[in-house]
Design a protein around this motif. Structure first.
Motif, PDB file in Angstrom:
ATOM      1  N   ASN A 100       0.861  -1.183   0.000  1.00 34.97           N
ATOM      2  CA  ASN A 100       0.000   0.000   0.000  1.00 34.97           C
ATOM      3  C   ASN A 100       0.902   1.238   0.000  1.00 34.97           C
ATOM      4  O   ASN A 100       1.671   1.438   0.933  1.00 34.97           O
ATOM      5  CB  ASN A 100      -0.901  -0.008   1.236  1.00 34.97           C
ATOM      6  CG  ASN A 100      -1.856   1.166   1.263  1.00 34.97           C
ATOM      7  OD1 ASN A 100      -1.754   2.109   0.491  1.00 34.97           O
ATOM      8  ND2 ASN A 100      -2.794   1.116   2.187  1.00 34.97           N
ATOM      9  N   PRO A 101       0.815   2.092  -1.027  1.00 41.64           N
ATOM     10  CA  PRO A 101       1.710   3.242  -1.117  1.00 41.64           C
ATOM     11  C   PRO A 101       1.288   4.448  -0.267  1.00 41.64           C
ATOM     12  O   PRO A 101       1.985   5.462  -0.252  1.00 41.64           O
ATOM     13  CB  PRO A 101       1.664   3.594  -2.606  1.00 41.64           C
ATOM     14  CG  PRO A 101       0.282   3.202  -3.018  1.00 41.64           C
ATOM     15  CD  PRO A 101      -0.020   1.943  -2.214  1.00 41.64           C
ATOM     16  N   ALA A 102       0.177   4.341   0.458  1.00 43.65           N
ATOM     17  CA  ALA A 102      -0.323   5.475   1.239  1.00 43.65           C
ATOM     18  C   ALA A 102       0.730   5.989   2.220  1.00 43.65           C
ATOM     19  O   ALA A 102       1.314   5.219   2.977  1.00 43.65           O
ATOM     20  CB  ALA A 102      -1.587   5.078   1.991  1.00 43.65           C
ATOM     21  N   PHE A 103       0.984   7.275   2.159  1.00 40.43           N
ATOM     22  CA  PHE A 103       1.884   8.009   3.062  1.00 40.43           C
ATOM     23  C   PHE A 103       3.360   7.623   2.931  1.00 40.43           C
ATOM     24  O   PHE A 103       4.164   8.019   3.766  1.00 40.43           O
ATOM     25  CB  PHE A 103       1.430   7.875   4.519  1.00 40.43           C
ATOM     26  CG  PHE A 103       0.036   8.368   4.755  1.00 40.43           C
ATOM     27  CD1 PHE A 103      -0.267   9.717   4.712  1.00 40.43           C
ATOM     28  CD2 PHE A 103      -0.999   7.468   4.986  1.00 40.43           C
ATOM     29  CE1 PHE A 103      -1.556  10.184   4.915  1.00 40.43           C
ATOM     30  CE2 PHE A 103      -2.297   7.916   5.199  1.00 40.43           C
ATOM     31  CZ  PHE A 103      -2.573   9.280   5.153  1.00 40.43           C
ATOM     32  N   THR A 104       3.748   6.890   1.887  1.00 43.65           N
ATOM     33  CA  THR A 104       5.157   6.487   1.782  1.00 43.65           C
ATOM     34  C   THR A 104       6.084   7.670   1.555  1.00 43.65           C
ATOM     35  O   THR A 104       7.261   7.603   1.913  1.00 43.65           O
ATOM     36  CB  THR A 104       5.369   5.450   0.658  1.00 43.65           C
ATOM     37  OG1 THR A 104       4.855   5.969  -0.564  1.00 43.65           O
ATOM     38  CG2 THR A 104       4.708   4.131   1.005  1.00 43.65           C
ATOM     39  N   GLN A 116       5.438  10.684   2.857  1.00 43.53           N
ATOM     40  CA  GLN A 116       5.314  11.547   4.022  1.00 43.53           C
ATOM     41  C   GLN A 116       5.894  10.926   5.290  1.00 43.53           C
ATOM     42  O   GLN A 116       6.400  11.642   6.156  1.00 43.53           O
ATOM     43  CB  GLN A 116       3.846  11.914   4.267  1.00 43.53           C
ATOM     44  CG  GLN A 116       3.256  12.744   3.154  1.00 43.53           C
ATOM     45  CD  GLN A 116       1.834  13.149   3.439  1.00 43.53           C
ATOM     46  OE1 GLN A 116       1.425  13.259   4.579  1.00 43.53           O
ATOM     47  NE2 GLN A 116       1.069  13.375   2.394  1.00 43.53           N
ATOM     48  N   ASP A 117       5.833   9.607   5.403  1.00 40.23           N
ATOM     49  CA  ASP A 117       6.381   8.928   6.575  1.00 40.23           C
ATOM     50  C   ASP A 117       7.894   8.830   6.434  1.00 40.23           C
ATOM     51  O   ASP A 117       8.408   8.406   5.402  1.00 40.23           O
ATOM     52  CB  ASP A 117       5.797   7.524   6.717  1.00 40.23           C
ATOM     53  CG  ASP A 117       4.319   7.538   7.074  1.00 40.23           C
ATOM     54  OD1 ASP A 117       3.792   8.605   7.450  1.00 40.23           O
ATOM     55  OD2 ASP A 117       3.691   6.472   6.972  1.00 40.23           O
ATOM     56  N   CYS A 118       8.615   9.219   7.467  1.00 43.03           N
ATOM     57  CA  CYS A 118      10.070   9.156   7.439  1.00 43.03           C
ATOM     58  C   CYS A 118      10.514   7.701   7.495  1.00 43.03           C
ATOM     59  O   CYS A 118      10.132   6.967   8.402  1.00 43.03           O
ATOM     60  CB  CYS A 118      10.657   9.931   8.617  1.00 43.03           C
ATOM     61  SG  CYS A 118      12.450   9.903   8.677  1.00 43.03           S
ATOM     62  N   ASN A 126      10.488   3.370   1.995  1.00 39.91           N
ATOM     63  CA  ASN A 126       9.312   2.937   2.739  1.00 39.91           C
ATOM     64  C   ASN A 126       8.608   1.770   2.054  1.00 39.91           C
ATOM     65  O   ASN A 126       8.161   0.838   2.722  1.00 39.91           O
ATOM     66  CB  ASN A 126       8.341   4.103   2.940  1.00 39.91           C
ATOM     67  CG  ASN A 126       8.735   4.979   4.097  1.00 39.91           C
ATOM     68  OD1 ASN A 126       9.241   4.504   5.116  1.00 39.91           O
ATOM     69  ND2 ASN A 126       8.514   6.276   3.965  1.00 39.91           N
ATOM     70  N   VAL A 127       8.498   1.811   0.727  1.00 37.47           N
ATOM     71  CA  VAL A 127       7.886   0.700  -0.011  1.00 37.47           C
ATOM     72  C   VAL A 127       8.719  -0.564   0.183  1.00 37.47           C
ATOM     73  O   VAL A 127       8.183  -1.651   0.431  1.00 37.47           O
ATOM     74  CB  VAL A 127       7.731   1.052  -1.511  1.00 37.47           C
ATOM     75  CG1 VAL A 127       7.360  -0.180  -2.326  1.00 37.47           C
ATOM     76  CG2 VAL A 127       6.695   2.148  -1.689  1.00 37.47           C
ATOM     77  N   LEU A 128      10.039  -0.432   0.090  1.00 36.21           N
ATOM     78  CA  LEU A 128      10.924  -1.576   0.315  1.00 36.21           C
ATOM     79  C   LEU A 128      10.731  -2.153   1.716  1.00 36.21           C
ATOM     80  O   LEU A 128      10.569  -3.365   1.883  1.00 36.21           O
ATOM     81  CB  LEU A 128      12.382  -1.155   0.114  1.00 36.21           C
ATOM     82  CG  LEU A 128      13.440  -2.204   0.437  1.00 36.21           C
ATOM     83  CD1 LEU A 128      13.315  -3.407  -0.488  1.00 36.21           C
ATOM     84  CD2 LEU A 128      14.827  -1.584   0.338  1.00 36.21           C
ATOM     85  N   GLU A 164       8.531  -6.405   5.176  1.00 35.93           N
ATOM     86  CA  GLU A 164       7.691  -6.800   6.316  1.00 35.93           C
ATOM     87  C   GLU A 164       6.635  -7.811   5.874  1.00 35.93           C
ATOM     88  O   GLU A 164       6.364  -8.783   6.577  1.00 35.93           O
ATOM     89  CB  GLU A 164       7.036  -5.568   6.938  1.00 35.93           C
ATOM     90  CG  GLU A 164       8.013  -4.696   7.704  1.00 35.93           C
ATOM     91  CD  GLU A 164       7.423  -3.359   8.128  1.00 35.93           C
ATOM     92  OE1 GLU A 164       6.266  -3.038   7.755  1.00 35.93           O
ATOM     93  OE2 GLU A 164       8.130  -2.614   8.844  1.00 35.93           O
ATOM     94  N   ILE A 165       6.039  -7.595   4.702  1.00 36.93           N
ATOM     95  CA  ILE A 165       5.044  -8.529   4.177  1.00 36.93           C
ATOM     96  C   ILE A 165       5.670  -9.904   3.974  1.00 36.93           C
ATOM     97  O   ILE A 165       5.058 -10.933   4.261  1.00 36.93           O
ATOM     98  CB  ILE A 165       4.444  -8.000   2.851  1.00 36.93           C
ATOM     99  CG1 ILE A 165       3.548  -6.798   3.124  1.00 36.93           C
ATOM    100  CG2 ILE A 165       3.663  -9.093   2.126  1.00 36.93           C
ATOM    101  CD1 ILE A 165       3.108  -6.054   1.872  1.00 36.93           C
ATOM    102  N   LEU A 166       6.902  -9.927   3.495  1.00 38.03           N
ATOM    103  CA  LEU A 166       7.603 -11.181   3.246  1.00 38.03           C
ATOM    104  C   LEU A 166       8.209 -11.798   4.502  1.00 38.03           C
ATOM    105  O   LEU A 166       8.751 -12.899   4.453  1.00 38.03           O
ATOM    106  CB  LEU A 166       8.718 -10.962   2.211  1.00 38.03           C
ATOM    107  CG  LEU A 166       8.246 -10.568   0.818  1.00 38.03           C
ATOM    108  CD1 LEU A 166       9.436 -10.221  -0.061  1.00 38.03           C
ATOM    109  CD2 LEU A 166       7.419 -11.675   0.203  1.00 38.03           C
ATOM    110  N   GLY A 167       8.145 -11.079   5.619  1.00 33.46           N
ATOM    111  CA  GLY A 167       8.702 -11.596   6.864  1.00 33.46           C
ATOM    112  C   GLY A 167      10.208 -11.503   6.923  1.00 33.46           C
ATOM    113  O   GLY A 167      10.858 -12.320   7.557  1.00 33.46           O
ATOM    114  N   MET A 168      10.747 -10.498   6.244  1.00 33.44           N
ATOM    115  CA  MET A 168      12.195 -10.312   6.221  1.00 33.44           C
ATOM    116  C   MET A 168      12.525  -8.922   6.757  1.00 33.44           C
ATOM    117  O   MET A 168      11.658  -8.068   6.862  1.00 33.44           O
ATOM    118  CB  MET A 168      12.724 -10.450   4.800  1.00 33.44           C
ATOM    119  CG  MET A 168      12.411 -11.795   4.172  1.00 33.44           C
ATOM    120  SD  MET A 168      12.931 -11.878   2.459  1.00 33.44           S
ATOM    121  CE  MET A 168      14.657 -12.178   2.681  1.00 33.44           C
ATOM    122  N   GLU A 169      13.802  -8.709   7.059  1.00 30.93           N
ATOM    123  CA  GLU A 169      14.228  -7.381   7.467  1.00 30.93           C
ATOM    124  C   GLU A 169      15.502  -7.030   6.718  1.00 30.93           C
ATOM    125  O   GLU A 169      16.267  -7.895   6.314  1.00 30.93           O
ATOM    126  CB  GLU A 169      14.455  -7.299   8.972  1.00 30.93           C
ATOM    127  CG  GLU A 169      15.532  -8.222   9.491  1.00 30.93           C
ATOM    128  CD  GLU A 169      15.620  -8.223  10.999  1.00 30.93           C
ATOM    129  OE1 GLU A 169      16.717  -8.460  11.497  1.00 30.93           O
ATOM    130  OE2 GLU A 169      14.612  -7.975  11.665  1.00 30.93           O
TER     131      GLU A 169
END
Length: 73
Positions: free
Chosen positions: A4-8, A10-12, A46-48, A53-58
């Motif tokens: 979801n690209p919302a606020f990507t 604007q969010d630091c 932020n998208v990355l 997070e969706i993939l369960g990785m960091e």
């Protein structure tokens, strides 16, 4: 699966603080942590992060750019 690209833009990506800005503002300057970078770069990071997070990785913050599974030893 998608991010979801919302606020990507604007969010630091560094601290998570939401710094609202107009579409004509091309830089992200966080008043919370002081990081400054192009708005599109901030959004991409932020998208990355959300995708990982969706993939369960960091993503490691090292300069080598290692990718690891989210599990802790």
């Amino acid at each position: 699966m998608s991010v979801n690209p919302a606020f990507t833009s604007q969010d630091c990506h560094n601290c998570g603080h939401r710094a609202k800005k107009s579409l004509s503002t091309r830089t992200h300057e966080c008043p919370n942590c002081g990081i400054e970078l192009y708005r599109d770069t901030n959004a991409a990071l932020n998208v990355l992060k959300r995708g990982m997070e969706i993939l369960g990785m960091e993503r490691s913050n090292s300069t080598q750019g290692h990718w690891e599974t989210g599990g802790k030893p």
